[in-house]
Design an enzyme around this catalytic site. Structure first.
Site, PDB file in Angstrom:
ATOM      1  CE1 TYR A 175      70.286 -26.875  60.255  1.00  0.00           C
ATOM      2  CE2 TYR A 175      71.684 -27.800  61.962  1.00  0.00           C
ATOM      3  CZ  TYR A 175      70.883 -26.787  61.492  1.00  0.00           C
ATOM      4  OH  TYR A 175      70.675 -25.680  62.271  1.00  0.00           O
ATOM      5  CB  ALA A 176      70.897 -35.730  57.611  1.00  0.00           C
ATOM      6  CG  HIS A 177      67.960 -36.686  54.662  1.00  0.00           C
ATOM      7  ND1 HIS A 177      68.735 -37.488  53.861  1.00  0.00           N
ATOM      8  CD2 HIS A 177      67.864 -37.338  55.848  1.00  0.00           C
ATOM      9  CE1 HIS A 177      69.071 -38.579  54.510  1.00  0.00           C
ATOM     10  NE2 HIS A 177      68.562 -38.511  55.729  1.00  0.00           N
ATOM     11  CG  LEU A 178      67.991 -29.215  55.648  1.00  0.00           C
ATOM     12  CD1 LEU A 178      68.665 -28.042  56.347  1.00  0.00           C
ATOM     13  CD2 LEU A 178      66.506 -28.961  55.515  1.00  0.00           C
ATOM     14  N   PRO A 179      67.766 -29.953  51.141  1.00  0.00           N
ATOM     15  CG  PRO A 179      65.961 -28.959  50.054  1.00  0.00           C
ATOM     16  CD  PRO A 179      66.366 -29.631  51.329  1.00  0.00           C
TER      17      PRO A 179
END
Length: 167
Positions: A49-53
Protein backbone atom coordinates in the site's frame (compact mmCIF):
# COMPACT_ATOMS: atom_id res chain seq x y z
CA UNK A 1 -9.10 -32.22 37.11
CA UNK A 2 -8.75 -30.87 33.58
CA UNK A 3 -5.80 -31.37 31.31
CA UNK A 4 -4.26 -28.27 29.76
CA UNK A 5 -4.63 -28.00 26.01
CA UNK A 6 -1.38 -28.33 24.08
CA UNK A 7 0.26 -25.00 23.29
CA UNK A 8 -0.39 -23.65 19.82
CA UNK A 9 2.69 -23.26 17.65
CA UNK A 10 4.20 -19.88 16.92
CA UNK A 11 3.95 -19.03 13.23
CA UNK A 12 7.68 -18.28 12.97
CA UNK A 13 8.56 -21.66 14.49
CA UNK A 14 7.02 -23.50 11.53
CA UNK A 15 7.40 -21.14 8.54
CA UNK A 16 10.62 -19.69 7.12
CA UNK A 17 8.80 -16.52 5.99
CA UNK A 18 9.55 -13.15 7.61
CA UNK A 19 8.43 -9.55 7.08
CA UNK A 20 7.20 -8.46 4.64
CA UNK A 21 6.13 -11.86 3.28
CA UNK A 22 4.97 -13.46 6.52
CA UNK A 23 1.21 -13.17 6.00
CA UNK A 24 -0.18 -15.09 9.00
CA UNK A 25 -0.28 -13.44 12.41
CA UNK A 26 -1.49 -16.15 14.76
CA UNK A 27 -2.76 -19.72 15.03
CA UNK A 28 -6.21 -19.84 16.66
CA UNK A 29 -6.47 -23.60 16.83
CA UNK A 30 -5.05 -26.64 15.12
CA UNK A 31 -5.73 -30.34 14.92
CA UNK A 32 -2.46 -31.74 13.48
CA UNK A 33 -3.08 -33.82 10.39
CA UNK A 34 -6.61 -32.43 10.04
CA UNK A 35 -7.29 -28.67 10.25
CA UNK A 36 -6.10 -25.23 11.30
CA UNK A 37 -7.60 -21.79 11.89
CA UNK A 38 -5.34 -18.75 11.63
CA UNK A 39 -5.65 -14.96 11.69
CA UNK A 40 -4.27 -12.33 9.33
CA UNK A 41 -4.89 -8.65 10.11
CA UNK A 42 -4.69 -6.50 6.98
CA UNK A 43 -3.18 -3.09 7.69
CA UNK A 44 -2.51 0.04 5.67
CA UNK A 45 1.11 -0.19 6.85
CA UNK A 46 1.82 -3.17 4.59
CA UNK A 47 4.38 -2.44 1.86
CA UNK A 48 1.98 -3.07 -1.06
CA UNK A 49 0.00 0.00 0.00
CA UNK A 50 3.05 2.28 0.39
CA UNK A 51 3.10 3.99 -3.01
CA UNK A 52 -0.55 4.00 -4.01
CA UNK A 53 -1.75 7.35 -5.35
CA UNK A 54 -4.44 9.21 -3.42
CA UNK A 55 -7.87 7.80 -4.14
CA UNK A 56 -6.57 4.46 -5.45
CA UNK A 57 -8.63 1.37 -4.49
CA UNK A 58 -7.36 -0.30 -1.33
CA UNK A 59 -8.41 -3.85 -2.19
CA UNK A 60 -5.93 -6.33 -0.71
CA UNK A 61 -4.15 -8.09 -3.61
CA UNK A 62 -5.83 -11.43 -4.37
CA UNK A 63 -2.46 -13.08 -4.88
CA UNK A 64 -1.52 -12.15 -1.30
CA UNK A 65 -4.83 -13.43 0.02
CA UNK A 66 -4.08 -16.80 -1.61
CA UNK A 67 -0.50 -16.65 -0.27
CA UNK A 68 -1.72 -15.94 3.26
CA UNK A 69 -4.18 -18.85 3.09
CA UNK A 70 -1.41 -21.03 1.64
CA UNK A 71 0.91 -20.11 4.50
CA UNK A 72 -1.81 -21.32 6.87
CA UNK A 73 -1.88 -24.61 4.93
CA UNK A 74 1.91 -24.70 5.22
CA UNK A 75 1.65 -24.32 8.99
CA UNK A 76 -0.68 -27.30 9.13
CA UNK A 77 1.55 -29.38 6.85
CA UNK A 78 4.64 -28.47 8.89
CA UNK A 79 2.96 -29.57 12.09
CA UNK A 80 2.01 -33.01 10.78
CA UNK A 81 3.49 -35.77 12.91
CA UNK A 82 4.73 -37.73 9.91
CA UNK A 83 6.41 -34.82 8.10
CA UNK A 84 9.70 -36.23 6.83
CA UNK A 85 12.89 -34.70 8.26
CA UNK A 86 15.21 -32.93 5.83
CA UNK A 87 12.31 -32.13 3.50
CA UNK A 88 11.40 -28.79 1.97
CA UNK A 89 7.74 -27.91 1.50
CA UNK A 90 6.91 -26.58 -1.97
CA UNK A 91 3.72 -24.99 -3.26
CA UNK A 92 2.39 -27.08 -6.12
CA UNK A 93 -0.88 -25.61 -7.35
CA UNK A 94 -4.18 -24.01 -6.43
CA UNK A 95 -7.48 -24.76 -8.15
CA UNK A 96 -10.83 -23.03 -7.98
CA UNK A 97 -9.95 -20.13 -5.71
CA UNK A 98 -13.15 -18.07 -5.68
CA UNK A 99 -13.02 -14.49 -4.42
CA UNK A 100 -16.40 -13.57 -2.95
CA UNK A 101 -15.70 -10.14 -1.42
CA UNK A 102 -12.84 -7.64 -1.49
CA UNK A 103 -10.57 -7.34 1.55
CA UNK A 104 -9.42 -3.92 2.83
CA UNK A 105 -7.08 -2.48 5.45
CA UNK A 106 -8.67 -2.89 8.86
CA UNK A 107 -10.13 -6.30 8.02
CA UNK A 108 -9.19 -9.24 10.21
CA UNK A 109 -9.24 -12.46 8.24
CA UNK A 110 -9.71 -15.96 9.59
CA UNK A 111 -8.31 -18.68 7.37
CA UNK A 112 -9.87 -22.12 7.80
CA UNK A 113 -7.84 -24.90 6.19
CA UNK A 114 -8.55 -28.64 6.11
CA UNK A 115 -6.51 -31.49 4.76
CA UNK A 116 -8.59 -33.27 2.15
CA UNK A 117 -5.91 -35.82 1.25
CA UNK A 118 -2.42 -36.67 2.46
CA UNK A 119 0.01 -38.82 0.50
CA UNK A 120 3.56 -39.85 1.32
CA UNK A 121 5.10 -36.70 -0.17
CA UNK A 122 2.14 -34.41 -0.95
CA UNK A 123 -0.80 -32.85 0.87
CA UNK A 124 -4.04 -31.51 -0.65
CA UNK A 125 -5.90 -28.77 1.25
CA UNK A 126 -9.30 -27.08 0.99
CA UNK A 127 -11.00 -24.32 2.92
CA UNK A 128 -12.12 -20.73 3.23
CA UNK A 129 -11.19 -17.25 4.43
CA UNK A 130 -13.63 -15.14 6.42
CA UNK A 131 -14.09 -11.57 7.59
CA UNK A 132 -16.38 -12.01 10.56
CA UNK A 133 -19.34 -14.01 9.29
CA UNK A 134 -18.65 -13.19 5.63
CA UNK A 135 -16.77 -15.62 3.39
CA UNK A 136 -14.25 -13.65 1.32
CA UNK A 137 -12.54 -16.58 -0.44
CA UNK A 138 -13.07 -20.30 -1.05
CA UNK A 139 -10.25 -22.64 -2.09
CA UNK A 140 -11.28 -26.00 -3.52
CA UNK A 141 -7.79 -27.43 -3.77
CA UNK A 142 -4.22 -26.44 -2.95
CA UNK A 143 -1.41 -28.95 -3.33
CA UNK A 144 1.88 -28.85 -1.47
CA UNK A 145 4.69 -31.33 -1.94
CA UNK A 146 7.67 -32.29 0.18
CA UNK A 147 11.00 -32.82 -1.53
CA UNK A 148 14.43 -33.66 -0.11
CA UNK A 149 16.42 -30.49 0.48
CA UNK A 150 19.52 -32.18 -0.92
CA UNK A 151 17.81 -32.65 -4.29
CA UNK A 152 16.81 -29.01 -4.48
CA UNK A 153 20.27 -27.69 -3.75
CA UNK A 154 22.88 -30.40 -4.16
CA UNK A 155 26.40 -29.83 -2.92
CA UNK A 156 28.50 -28.15 -5.59
CA UNK A 157 32.04 -29.20 -6.34
CA UNK A 158 34.60 -27.30 -4.25
CA UNK A 159 35.93 -25.68 -7.45
CA UNK A 160 32.66 -23.84 -8.14
CA UNK A 161 33.45 -20.26 -6.90
CA UNK A 162 29.79 -19.16 -6.95
CA UNK A 163 28.62 -22.00 -4.71
CA UNK A 164 31.71 -21.60 -2.48
CA UNK A 165 30.87 -17.95 -1.79
CA UNK A 166 27.25 -18.90 -1.26
CA UNK A 167 28.02 -21.04 1.79
Amino acid sequence: MTTAAPALPQVTDLLPHRYPMLLVDRVLDMVPGSSIRTVKAVTLGEPWYAHLPAGAPLDYPRSLLVESWGQSAGLLASAMADTPQGQVMLFGSVADAVFHLPVHPGDVLEHRVRISRALADSVVFEGTSHRGEETVMTVSSMVMAFRPATLLRPEAPATDPVRKADR
